[in-house]
Design an enzyme around this catalytic site. Sequence first.
Site, PDB file in Angstrom:
ATOM      1  N   HIS A 307      -4.933  -1.678   1.095  1.00  0.00           N
ATOM      2  CA  HIS A 307      -5.297  -0.390   1.671  1.00  0.00           C
ATOM      3  C   HIS A 307      -4.796   0.713   0.760  1.00  0.00           C
ATOM      4  O   HIS A 307      -3.731   0.571   0.156  1.00  0.00           O
ATOM      5  CB  HIS A 307      -4.702  -0.231   3.074  1.00  0.00           C
ATOM      6  CG  HIS A 307      -5.396   0.801   3.880  1.00  0.00           C
ATOM      7  ND1 HIS A 307      -5.097   2.132   3.784  1.00  0.00           N
ATOM      8  CD2 HIS A 307      -6.426   0.697   4.761  1.00  0.00           C
ATOM      9  CE1 HIS A 307      -5.896   2.797   4.587  1.00  0.00           C
ATOM     10  NE2 HIS A 307      -6.721   1.956   5.186  1.00  0.00           N
ATOM     11  N   ASP A 364      -9.595  -4.435   9.143  1.00  0.00           N
ATOM     12  CA  ASP A 364     -10.854  -5.178   9.140  1.00  0.00           C
ATOM     13  C   ASP A 364     -10.670  -6.680   9.064  1.00  0.00           C
ATOM     14  O   ASP A 364     -11.628  -7.436   9.192  1.00  0.00           O
ATOM     15  CB  ASP A 364     -11.734  -4.719   7.966  1.00  0.00           C
ATOM     16  CG  ASP A 364     -12.313  -3.350   8.237  1.00  0.00           C
ATOM     17  OD1 ASP A 364     -12.553  -3.048   9.420  1.00  0.00           O
ATOM     18  OD2 ASP A 364     -12.510  -2.589   7.282  1.00  0.00           O
TER      19      ASP A 364
HETATM   20  N1  CMC Z   1      -7.920  -8.575  -3.386  1.00  0.00           N
HETATM   21  C1  CMC Z   1      -7.371  -8.776  -4.610  1.00  0.00           C
HETATM   22  N2  CMC Z   1      -6.757  -7.805  -5.330  1.00  0.00           N
HETATM   23  C2  CMC Z   1      -6.707  -6.585  -4.779  1.00  0.00           C
HETATM   24  C3  CMC Z   1      -7.255  -6.298  -3.519  1.00  0.00           C
HETATM   25  C4  CMC Z   1      -7.883  -7.357  -2.816  1.00  0.00           C
HETATM   26  N3  CMC Z   1      -8.411  -7.140  -1.598  1.00  0.00           N
HETATM   27  N4  CMC Z   1      -7.055  -4.985  -3.224  1.00  0.00           N
HETATM   28  C5  CMC Z   1      -6.402  -4.470  -4.278  1.00  0.00           C
HETATM   29  N5  CMC Z   1      -6.183  -5.432  -5.226  1.00  0.00           N
HETATM   30  C6  CMC Z   1      -5.454  -5.269  -6.499  1.00  0.00           C
HETATM   31  C7  CMC Z   1      -6.302  -4.550  -7.531  1.00  0.00           C
HETATM   32  O1  CMC Z   1      -7.034  -5.452  -8.326  1.00  0.00           O
HETATM   33  C8  CMC Z   1      -5.241  -3.828  -8.306  1.00  0.00           C
HETATM   34  O2  CMC Z   1      -4.599  -4.762  -9.150  1.00  0.00           O
HETATM   35  P1  CMC Z   1      -4.046  -4.321 -10.624  1.00  0.00           P
HETATM   36  O3  CMC Z   1      -2.986  -3.305 -10.356  1.00  0.00           O
HETATM   37  O4  CMC Z   1      -3.547  -5.583 -11.219  1.00  0.00           O
HETATM   38  O5  CMC Z   1      -5.236  -3.737 -11.337  1.00  0.00           O
HETATM   39  C9  CMC Z   1      -4.213  -3.413  -7.248  1.00  0.00           C
HETATM   40  O6  CMC Z   1      -4.339  -4.409  -6.230  1.00  0.00           O
HETATM   41  C10 CMC Z   1      -4.442  -2.021  -6.660  1.00  0.00           C
HETATM   42  O7  CMC Z   1      -5.784  -1.976  -6.181  1.00  0.00           O
HETATM   43  P2  CMC Z   1      -6.704  -0.673  -6.190  1.00  0.00           P
HETATM   44  O8  CMC Z   1      -8.139  -1.099  -6.135  1.00  0.00           O
HETATM   45  O9  CMC Z   1      -6.267   0.204  -7.321  1.00  0.00           O
HETATM   46  O10 CMC Z   1      -6.242  -0.001  -4.831  1.00  0.00           O
HETATM   47  P3  CMC Z   1      -7.036   1.150  -4.087  1.00  0.00           P
HETATM   48  O11 CMC Z   1      -6.029   1.870  -3.284  1.00  0.00           O
HETATM   49  O12 CMC Z   1      -7.874   1.925  -5.026  1.00  0.00           O
HETATM   50  O13 CMC Z   1      -8.043   0.322  -3.144  1.00  0.00           O
HETATM   51  C11 CMC Z   1      -8.960  -0.868  -1.328  1.00  0.00           C
HETATM   52  C12 CMC Z   1      -7.842   0.075  -1.797  1.00  0.00           C
HETATM   53  C13 CMC Z   1      -8.915  -0.962   0.213  1.00  0.00           C
HETATM   54  C14 CMC Z   1     -10.338  -0.306  -1.731  1.00  0.00           C
HETATM   55  C15 CMC Z   1      -8.743  -2.273  -1.951  1.00  0.00           C
HETATM   56  O14 CMC Z   1      -7.492  -2.787  -1.553  1.00  0.00           O
HETATM   57  C16 CMC Z   1      -9.859  -3.255  -1.625  1.00  0.00           C
HETATM   58  O15 CMC Z   1     -10.876  -3.281  -2.315  1.00  0.00           O
HETATM   59  N6  CMC Z   1      -9.695  -4.080  -0.519  1.00  0.00           N
HETATM   60  C17 CMC Z   1     -10.750  -4.964  -0.077  1.00  0.00           C
HETATM   61  C18 CMC Z   1     -11.768  -4.172   0.741  1.00  0.00           C
HETATM   62  C19 CMC Z   1     -11.253  -3.836   2.120  1.00  0.00           C
HETATM   63  O16 CMC Z   1     -10.692  -4.659   2.826  1.00  0.00           O
HETATM   64  N7  CMC Z   1     -11.498  -2.567   2.523  1.00  0.00           N
HETATM   65  C20 CMC Z   1     -11.150  -2.092   3.875  1.00  0.00           C
HETATM   66  C21 CMC Z   1     -10.097  -1.031   3.870  1.00  0.00           C
HETATM   67  S1  CMC Z   1      -9.427  -0.763   5.526  1.00  0.00           S
HETATM   68  C22 CMC Z   1     -10.727  -0.095   6.425  1.00  0.00           C
HETATM   69  C23 CMC Z   1     -10.995   1.300   6.067  1.00  0.00           C
HETATM   70  O17 CMC Z   1     -10.249   2.175   6.542  1.00  0.00           O
HETATM   71  O18 CMC Z   1     -11.955   1.552   5.305  1.00  0.00           O
END
Ligand code: CMC
Length: 428
Positions: A307, A364
């Site tokens: 998140h 989710d």
């Molecule tokens: N699986 C594997 N690796 C992950 C995941 C995941 N679900 N989420 C983040 N990471 C890794 C990412 O690859 C990165 O690694 P590194 O630092 O080595 O490059 C690190 O963790 C930070 O990730 P980020 O993408 O920079 O984090 P963000 O804050 O931009 O993204 C997120 C947050 C929710 C988009 C992401 O965690 C994600 O894609 N999760 C899966 C989709 C999901 O479940 N979304 C629902 C969010 S809750 C409902 C809502 O309110 O929308």
Amino acid sequence: MSDFAEFILEGKSYKYPIVVGTEDEKAIDISTLRADSGFITLDPGYKNTGATKSAITFLDGEQGILRYRGYPIEQLAANSSFIEVAFLLIYGTLPTQQELDEFSNKITLHTLVNEDMRKILDGFPSTAHPMGILAALVSSLTAFYPESLNPNQSKEEVDLSIVRLIAKISTIAAWSYKNSVGHPVNYPKNNLDYCSNFLQMMFAFPTENYEVNPVVVDTLNKLLILHADHEQNCSTSTVRLVGSANASLYSSVSAGISALWGPLHGGANQAVIEMLEEIKKDGGDSKKFIAKAKDKNDPFRLMGFGHRVYKNFDPRAKIIKKAADDVLTALGIKDPILDIAKELEAAALTDQYFIDRKLYPNVDFYSGIIYRALGIPTDMFTVMFALGRLPGWVAQWKEMRENKEPIGRPRQVYVGETERDYVPIENR
Ligand code: CMC
């Protein structure tokens, strides 16, 4: 603590006020930075940018705290109804019994949608994703209520638009499902509460009696409450941004629905179930999928994990995990996907990759399992999220409007070509 921050830019000092929120959150108000110094701040994804001051929802991602208007999400999920929480978010206080009755009655009286909307619905093929239908039909409310386009609507007129939207979105959502399965639509029933009415519009058949199950109603209320607001997330920021151009409530919320549809946002609940199904079909080896999620050359992500703001735990996920266990037990359902989800969670929570990146199950991860148990089809999951999030969008749109916030318009750092002359096509 000093009440200003000092920047030294190209040898010159600039001072900017520090703004402190009621929960001691601190920000530097740099709104005049560019005019003063020629500099802007660069923050792709707005990871560190506060776009507004808001009194609606407080969230502490480090400590896993979520409160609507000061009330902890745990207390609201345990004691309140979705409509009561909607009132709280939109009007700022818990309603008295009389206020709640009036608000509920008004919503009930507006659940019917204009018959011409059915003609629009009929134009969609049965393959249309219900989220696309929802966004289109919510936007089309502007055609039936053109007065909503007036940016100078009175408070009473805005309240009427709000009531209409909360009432009609449940009818539109249920009808979008009926369209996808080719069944006749059900009309709203005024003797039912909000959640029961939605369930009968979703599941009643003309050939059978439909009895609303109180366990399902309670669970639905809980799920909608947990989704009702989440401060300045992607779809809510979209609603405020669109609304800041004086777009109507219906157009702004329609844009929010489109933003929510994305699998990185609300679309994740559908993606989680699809992922769990895939793991089950593949033999149920969660370790294999954990390894895929960690592999930077593999686009696979563990859906329902991670998140932007929660870096400890998502308080909604805690409540939902327990609700999933409770509702499956109460309905006597054994879903192998719940076991896979728990295994996957346990494996990820002890894996160094997930620990280092503070990745935990989000709202989710378990919500889809509950929706499945309630009989809601997978491509309706994000529509359920939208139903729940609506009061939050409305409250945020209303706050933005009442605070007379300026039109949202980020800047950029241009990195394209510098000026060059046009080249005639024969010389390229
Ligand atoms: N699986 C594997 N690796 C992950 C995941 C995941 N679900 N989420 C983040 N990471 C890794 C990412 O690859 C990165 O690694 P590194 O630092 O080595 O490059 C690190 O963790 C930070 O990730 P980020 O993408 O920079 O984090 P963000 O804050 O931009 O993204 C997120 C947050 C929710 C988009 C992401 O965690 C994600 O894609 N999760 C899966 C989709 C999901 O479940 N979304 C629902 C969010 S809750 C409902 C809502 O309110 O929308």
